[in-house]
Scaffold this active site. Structure first.
Site, PDB file in Angstrom:
ATOM      1  N   ILE A 122      15.020 -16.898   8.154  1.00  0.00           N
ATOM      2  CA  ILE A 122      14.731 -16.344   6.825  1.00  0.00           C
ATOM      3  C   ILE A 122      16.005 -16.236   5.991  1.00  0.00           C
ATOM      4  O   ILE A 122      16.009 -16.549   4.796  1.00  0.00           O
ATOM      5  CB  ILE A 122      14.038 -14.973   6.992  1.00  0.00           C
ATOM      6  CG1 ILE A 122      12.626 -15.190   7.560  1.00  0.00           C
ATOM      7  CG2 ILE A 122      14.000 -14.196   5.684  1.00  0.00           C
ATOM      8  CD1 ILE A 122      11.956 -13.943   8.101  1.00  0.00           C
ATOM      9  N   LEU A 174      27.308  -7.652  13.224  1.00  0.00           N
ATOM     10  CA  LEU A 174      27.042  -6.489  12.367  1.00  0.00           C
ATOM     11  C   LEU A 174      26.896  -5.190  13.163  1.00  0.00           C
ATOM     12  O   LEU A 174      26.888  -4.103  12.581  1.00  0.00           O
ATOM     13  CB  LEU A 174      25.793  -6.744  11.516  1.00  0.00           C
ATOM     14  CG  LEU A 174      26.014  -7.851  10.479  1.00  0.00           C
ATOM     15  CD1 LEU A 174      24.705  -8.559  10.157  1.00  0.00           C
ATOM     16  CD2 LEU A 174      26.649  -7.293   9.214  1.00  0.00           C
ATOM     17  N   ASN A 195      19.204  -8.649   5.970  1.00  0.00           N
ATOM     18  CA  ASN A 195      18.194  -9.483   6.640  1.00  0.00           C
ATOM     19  C   ASN A 195      18.350  -9.542   8.156  1.00  0.00           C
ATOM     20  O   ASN A 195      17.357  -9.595   8.870  1.00  0.00           O
ATOM     21  CB  ASN A 195      18.275 -10.895   6.037  1.00  0.00           C
ATOM     22  CG  ASN A 195      17.628 -11.944   6.931  1.00  0.00           C
ATOM     23  OD1 ASN A 195      16.406 -12.007   7.036  1.00  0.00           O
ATOM     24  ND2 ASN A 195      18.438 -12.756   7.599  1.00  0.00           N
ATOM     25  N   GLN A 243       2.957  -3.025  16.703  1.00  0.00           N
ATOM     26  CA  GLN A 243       2.781  -4.259  17.470  1.00  0.00           C
ATOM     27  C   GLN A 243       2.464  -3.949  18.939  1.00  0.00           C
ATOM     28  O   GLN A 243       2.136  -4.839  19.706  1.00  0.00           O
ATOM     29  CB  GLN A 243       4.036  -5.141  17.350  1.00  0.00           C
ATOM     30  CG  GLN A 243       3.770  -6.616  17.586  1.00  0.00           C
ATOM     31  CD  GLN A 243       4.965  -7.481  17.283  1.00  0.00           C
ATOM     32  OE1 GLN A 243       6.088  -7.206  17.700  1.00  0.00           O
ATOM     33  NE2 GLN A 243       4.741  -8.556  16.545  1.00  0.00           N
ATOM     34  N   TYR A 260      12.136  -1.277  17.248  1.00  0.00           N
ATOM     35  CA  TYR A 260      12.122  -2.211  16.110  1.00  0.00           C
ATOM     36  C   TYR A 260      11.174  -1.700  15.023  1.00  0.00           C
ATOM     37  O   TYR A 260      11.519  -1.704  13.829  1.00  0.00           O
ATOM     38  CB  TYR A 260      11.705  -3.589  16.614  1.00  0.00           C
ATOM     39  CG  TYR A 260      11.555  -4.663  15.569  1.00  0.00           C
ATOM     40  CD1 TYR A 260      12.668  -5.271  14.993  1.00  0.00           C
ATOM     41  CD2 TYR A 260      10.290  -5.111  15.172  1.00  0.00           C
ATOM     42  CE1 TYR A 260      12.527  -6.277  14.046  1.00  0.00           C
ATOM     43  CE2 TYR A 260      10.139  -6.117  14.234  1.00  0.00           C
ATOM     44  CZ  TYR A 260      11.260  -6.697  13.676  1.00  0.00           C
ATOM     45  OH  TYR A 260      11.115  -7.699  12.744  1.00  0.00           O
ATOM     46  N   LYS A 286      12.256  -0.745  11.245  1.00  0.00           N
ATOM     47  CA  LYS A 286      11.662  -1.396  10.075  1.00  0.00           C
ATOM     48  C   LYS A 286      10.916  -0.381   9.192  1.00  0.00           C
ATOM     49  O   LYS A 286      10.829  -0.555   7.978  1.00  0.00           O
ATOM     50  CB  LYS A 286      10.744  -2.542  10.514  1.00  0.00           C
ATOM     51  CG  LYS A 286      11.511  -3.743  11.087  1.00  0.00           C
ATOM     52  CD  LYS A 286      12.542  -4.287  10.110  1.00  0.00           C
ATOM     53  CE  LYS A 286      13.104  -5.627  10.533  1.00  0.00           C
ATOM     54  NZ  LYS A 286      14.239  -6.071   9.676  1.00  0.00           N
ATOM     55  N   GLU A 334       4.491 -13.303   9.661  1.00  0.00           N
ATOM     56  CA  GLU A 334       4.660 -14.390  10.637  1.00  0.00           C
ATOM     57  C   GLU A 334       5.362 -15.555   9.949  1.00  0.00           C
ATOM     58  O   GLU A 334       4.750 -16.299   9.188  1.00  0.00           O
ATOM     59  CB  GLU A 334       3.287 -14.874  11.143  1.00  0.00           C
ATOM     60  CG  GLU A 334       2.309 -13.774  11.518  1.00  0.00           C
ATOM     61  CD  GLU A 334       2.687 -13.013  12.788  1.00  0.00           C
ATOM     62  OE1 GLU A 334       3.478 -13.541  13.598  1.00  0.00           O
ATOM     63  OE2 GLU A 334       2.201 -11.881  12.954  1.00  0.00           O
ATOM     64  N   THR A 339      10.736 -19.280  12.556  1.00  0.00           N
ATOM     65  CA  THR A 339      12.207 -19.228  12.553  1.00  0.00           C
ATOM     66  C   THR A 339      12.671 -19.410  14.004  1.00  0.00           C
ATOM     67  O   THR A 339      11.861 -19.322  14.938  1.00  0.00           O
ATOM     68  CB  THR A 339      12.703 -17.849  12.069  1.00  0.00           C
ATOM     69  OG1 THR A 339      12.295 -16.858  13.021  1.00  0.00           O
ATOM     70  CG2 THR A 339      12.165 -17.479  10.698  1.00  0.00           C
TER      71      THR A 339
END
Ligand code: NAP
Length: 264
Positions: free
Chosen positions: A19, A64, A90, A148, A154, A158, A186, A189
């Site tokens: 992305i 990072l 990102n 999920q 995660y 988010k 979805e 990548t």
């Protein structure tokens, strides 16, 4: 439409693959100057793509997770170009830290890798963004809203990304700095490919992919990184000058439309 991005400087984390790469190429195509922060080197074919666009660009090597290294990079970029017009947060990884087996230490480590650098990059840039009346774009995930099932850390990171999008939009509205998020469901990548490969042999991977894409209302297909890149460029540009604090779902209708749509 000319997005009026020529010579504007954007920091893009995770811009070497997936992305982030889609966003970098869209920005470069508009004549902007993408400055990529990533832990990988620029592959030759990608360099050629950027050169063919006549782009000015830069790649800065950083993990990072090394949060203290972010502010000096931001200051150097501002010193070099004299401006920072926007930030694209990102870089991130769905690392499947589930509820039952993940210790709090592992949970915190995952939050650090998916959230803390989002904060620090904007924290370190905020003065420069006020100067340029710039824009921030955070890349989020459907998991913040749908869950999920096996990825507590995660999903939490988010969720926080969406919270920070609203908070920063409110904090910076008086300075004409806009802050938005793109929510992805979805998108094909390298990260997604790695995840699909965890489901077994090629037939099993294909079956899994099929079961996912059949639930995506628009075209029963994955979102492309180019589609996300083009939306990103628009949201970073002054063409979206009255849009702030928004979650823009570039997901083929996956999160919001009626699931029954896909049952013939
Ligand atoms: P990707 O294919 O793995 O590309 C991400 C790039 O960022 C890679 O070059 C990666 O390097 C780099 N990166 C990750 N963590 C880093 C760090 N700590 N320091 C420096 N570089 C780092 O991932 P993607 O699928 O494009 O995902 C990009 C963003 O979209 C993530 O925030 C992800 O959560 C979100 N998202 C993606 C999807 C999807 O369907 N793909 C769905 C929802 C949300 P390495 O390869 O070395 O890790």
């Amino acid at each position: 439409m000319d997005l009026r991005l020529k010579d504007q400087v954007f920091l893009v984390t995770g811009g070497i693959k997936g992305i982030g790469k889609g966003i970098v190429l869209s920005l470069a195509g508009e004549g902007a100057i993408p400055v990529i922060l990533d832990r990988n080197d620029l592959p030759d074919d990608y360099r050629t793509e950027l050169d063919n666009l006549g782009a000015t660009y830069e790649v800065i090597s950083i993990d990072l997770n090394d949060t203290d290294k972010i502010a000096p990079i931001v200051n150097n970029v501002h010193q070099k170009y004299g401006r920072i017009n926007g930030i694209v947060n990102n870089a991130g990884t769905n690392d499947n830290r589930d509820l039952e087996t993940t210790t709090w230490q592992e949970f915190e480590q995952s939050i650090h890798g998916n959230l803390t650098h989002y904060y620090e990059l904007v924290h370190a840039s905020v003065g420069f963004l006020k100067e340029s009346q710039g824009a921030v774009l955070n890349i989020g995930s459907k998991t913040a809203l749908t869950g999920q099932g096996k990825t507590s850390a995660y999903a939490a990171a988010k969720g926080a990304v969406l919270g920070l999008t609203r908070e920063w939009a409110a904090a910076l509205a008086a300075d004409e700095v806009r802050v938005n998020a793109i929510v992805v469901a979805e998108a094909w990548t390298p990260l997604y490919q790695k995840w699909i490969q965890s489901f077994g042999d090629e037939n099993e991977q294909e079956a899994r992919l099929q079961s996912i894409t059949q639930n995506i209302p628009l075209g029963q297909r994955m979102t492309t990184v180019e589609e996300i890149g083009d939306t990103a460029a628009f949201l970073l540009s002054s063409r979206s000058s009255h849009t702030t604090g928004q979650f823009v779902f570039v997901d083929g209708g996956y999160v919001h439309l009626d699931r029954a749509l896909t049952i013939e």
